[in-house]
Design an enzyme around this catalytic site. Structure first.
Site, mmCIF file in Angstrom:
data_model
loop_
_atom_site.group_PDB
_atom_site.id
_atom_site.type_symbol
_atom_site.label_atom_id
_atom_site.label_comp_id
_atom_site.label_asym_id
_atom_site.label_seq_id
_atom_site.Cartn_x
_atom_site.Cartn_y
_atom_site.Cartn_z
ATOM 1 N N HIS A 160 7.444 4.534 9.999
ATOM 2 C CA HIS A 160 7.155 4.192 8.601
ATOM 3 C C HIS A 160 5.738 4.522 8.168
ATOM 4 O O HIS A 160 5.389 4.333 7.011
ATOM 5 C CB HIS A 160 7.445 2.715 8.331
ATOM 6 C CG HIS A 160 6.393 1.802 8.913
ATOM 7 N ND1 HIS A 160 6.341 1.485 10.235
ATOM 8 C CD2 HIS A 160 5.349 1.165 8.342
ATOM 9 C CE1 HIS A 160 5.317 0.679 10.455
ATOM 10 N NE2 HIS A 160 4.691 0.475 9.327
HETATM 11 C C1 UD1 Z 1 2.835 -2.142 4.888
HETATM 12 C C2 UD1 Z 1 1.466 -2.172 5.576
HETATM 13 C C3 UD1 Z 1 1.583 -1.574 6.974
HETATM 14 C C4 UD1 Z 1 2.677 -2.262 7.769
HETATM 15 C C5 UD1 Z 1 3.976 -2.185 6.973
HETATM 16 C C6 UD1 Z 1 5.097 -2.887 7.712
HETATM 17 C C7 UD1 Z 1 -0.510 -1.900 4.135
HETATM 18 C C8 UD1 Z 1 -1.560 -0.953 3.719
HETATM 19 N N1 UD1 Z 1 0.496 -1.382 4.843
HETATM 20 O O1 UD1 Z 1 3.188 -0.789 4.726
HETATM 21 O O2 UD1 Z 1 0.362 -1.743 7.651
HETATM 22 O O3 UD1 Z 1 2.826 -1.614 9.008
HETATM 23 O O4 UD1 Z 1 3.778 -2.814 5.715
HETATM 24 O O5 UD1 Z 1 6.299 -2.766 7.043
HETATM 25 O O6 UD1 Z 1 -0.598 -3.061 3.843
HETATM 26 N N2 UD1 Z 1 9.321 -1.654 -0.244
HETATM 27 C C9 UD1 Z 1 10.558 -2.190 -0.486
HETATM 28 N N3 UD1 Z 1 10.744 -3.529 -0.218
HETATM 29 C C10 UD1 Z 1 9.768 -4.312 0.276
HETATM 30 C C11 UD1 Z 1 8.502 -3.758 0.520
HETATM 31 C C12 UD1 Z 1 8.298 -2.426 0.260
HETATM 32 O O7 UD1 Z 1 11.469 -1.507 -0.920
HETATM 33 O O8 UD1 Z 1 10.020 -5.511 0.482
HETATM 34 C C13 UD1 Z 1 9.110 -0.215 -0.508
HETATM 35 C C14 UD1 Z 1 8.436 0.049 -1.829
HETATM 36 O O9 UD1 Z 1 9.022 1.177 -2.391
HETATM 37 C C15 UD1 Z 1 7.021 0.354 -1.454
HETATM 38 C C16 UD1 Z 1 7.176 0.973 -0.058
HETATM 39 O O10 UD1 Z 1 8.311 0.328 0.513
HETATM 40 O O11 UD1 Z 1 6.396 1.187 -2.361
HETATM 41 C C17 UD1 Z 1 5.991 0.751 0.816
HETATM 42 O O12 UD1 Z 1 5.651 -0.621 0.872
HETATM 43 P P1 UD1 Z 1 4.109 -1.101 1.031
HETATM 44 O O13 UD1 Z 1 4.057 -2.573 1.180
HETATM 45 O O14 UD1 Z 1 3.294 -0.479 -0.033
HETATM 46 O O15 UD1 Z 1 3.644 -0.426 2.365
HETATM 47 P P2 UD1 Z 1 4.364 -0.348 3.751
HETATM 48 O O16 UD1 Z 1 4.643 1.079 4.014
HETATM 49 O O17 UD1 Z 1 5.494 -1.321 3.850
#
Ligand code: UD1
Length: 366
Positions: A207
């Site tokens: 991821h």
């Molecule tokens: C975040 C953390 C990362 C951690 C990861 C675990 C930061 C900078 N990054 O990254 O260190 O390893 O979480 O999962 O804080 N989304 C959903 N549902 C959710 C959450 C996210 O669909 O409940 C999707 C959204 O489209 C979002 C994308 O996933 O834009 C990324 O989510 P985000 O929280 O921005 O970063 P992660 O890649 O999850």
């Protein structure tokens, strides 16, 4: 009595706060712990299911911030969290790990003069293109108490000029959750549901933006993984970011024709049941490098660096990078081993008692 705000935001935070919250509740004359959930992760599979699996009470405060750019997400957490700190006047705020919620809440407290303890301090990948590395460096720079998982983290902090009195080596609180949950995870039927026999499958998670946001890089990784899946089936619970990119880049067909099985993200207990029975784990996660080390499961890390070198020096982790040939070569070597990881050791203080040590230190430090 110490009033504590325990901060969670994203998936890897829940299993770190759960044992601390439980231990603080047990010592009810010493601690009043409250949970603040920033809402950085919000899907049931990324958040609610972890509260349930870890037996955590629902959050006392929910900031419902959601997904945005880094700047917007960090700023929204800060503006939503500040009034809670002003109202609650905690003795300590506890932040864990390296996600945006970690730095956002630590920064609010530093500006208000409220004490912050950072759990999992001092880890360094030395790769500043990683958003988490920026979060780690900044959170450590403004925290009052730096609680570390391994002695290399202490060394990193000292090399940055941090006063030794602020650094406490307490061990790995995520391993508290792992040991606490192992028996419960045996009740999960995930292996049966997927028709898997122990040690006859691999588990994959990917991821990191650096691995899945660029088409070429992701495709090269997938090609190597498809080839490995010719030797052993690979179960791939995909993070929402990864799933979206598989669709966007048109990789679904490629995966369908391989022996990689794409499934939805799993809850804590189902995922533990899955990886604990795997022959090999391939990942770019930070936490999974540690969990596989604690259980002596061979792990290949698909990154060029790791902030968790102890999983290599003591544990089962091999840093293979993102070169497809190197990934395949290492995977085939591990799969051909008769005996797995005889020399691997569990790192010091990864013993299931870290939350107790954290509570003792907070009382003393106060
Ligand atoms: C975040 C953390 C990362 C951690 C990861 C675990 C930061 C900078 N990054 O990254 O260190 O390893 O979480 O999962 O804080 N989304 C959903 N549902 C959710 C959450 C996210 O669909 O409940 C999707 C959204 O489209 C979002 C994308 O996933 O834009 C990324 O989510 P985000 O929280 O921005 O970063 P992660 O890649 O999850």
């Amino acid at each position: 009595m110490l009033k504590i705000l325990n901060i969670v935001g994203a998936r890897p935070n829940f299993m770190k706060i759960a044992p601390i919250q439980r231990e603080m509740r047990r010592r009810k004359t010493d601690f009043l712990p409250l949970i603040v959930h920033t809402g950085q992760h919000y899907d049931a599979a990324m958040s609610d299911s972890f509260f349930k699996d870890l037996g955590m009470p629902p959050p006392d405060f929910h900031l419902e911030v959601g997904s945005h750019s880094h700047a917007v997400q960090t700023a929204r957490i800060m503006t939503a969290f500040e009034p809670i700190v002003l109202e609650e006047k905690p003795d300590w705020v506890l932040v864990v790990g390296d996600v945006n919620s970690t730095i956002a809440c630590a920064l609010v407290c530093a500006k208000l003069g409220v004490k912050v303890a950072h759990v999992e301090a001092g880890l360094r990948s030395r790769d500043r293109t990683m958003p988490e590395e920026i979060n780690r460096i900044l959170t450590d720079a403004i925290s009052d108490l730096l609680l570390t998982t391994s002695e290399d983290a202490d060394e990193n902090l000292k090399a940055e000029g941090v006063s030794e009195t602020k650094i406490k080596f307490v061990g790995n609180v995520m391993i508290d959750s792992l040991f606490y949950s192992l028996k419960l995870a045996e009740q999960s039927k995930i292996r049966e549901d997927l028709g898997l026999n122990e040690k006859e499958y691999a588990v994959l998670t990917l991821h990191r933006p650096s691995n899945v946001d660029e088409k070429n890089i992701f495709e090269n990784l997938l090609d190597a993984l498809c080839e490995i899946s010719g030797k052993i089936p690979i179960i791939f619970p995909a993070h929402p970011r990864t799933r979206a990119n598989i669709e966007r880049f048109g990789f679904a067909e490629k995966i369908k024709h391989s022996n990689i099985r794409l499934i939805e993200p799993l809850g804590y207990l189902d995922f533990m049941r899955l990886y604990s029975g795997a022959r090999i784990v391939l990942t770019d996660s930070g936490g999974l490098q540690e969990e596989t080390t604690a259980l002596s499961i061979p792990c290949l890390t698909l990154r060029e660096n790791t902030e968790r070198p102890i999983t290599i020096s003591h544990g089962t982790n091999i840093l293979v990078g993102i070169n497809p040939d190197k990934i395949k070569q290492n995977a085939f070597e591990v799969l051909s081993r008769e005996k797995l990881n005889e020399s691997a050791k569990i790192p010091p203080l990864w013993d299931g008692k870290t939350a107790e040590r954290i509570c003792d230190i907070l009382l003393k430090y106060n």
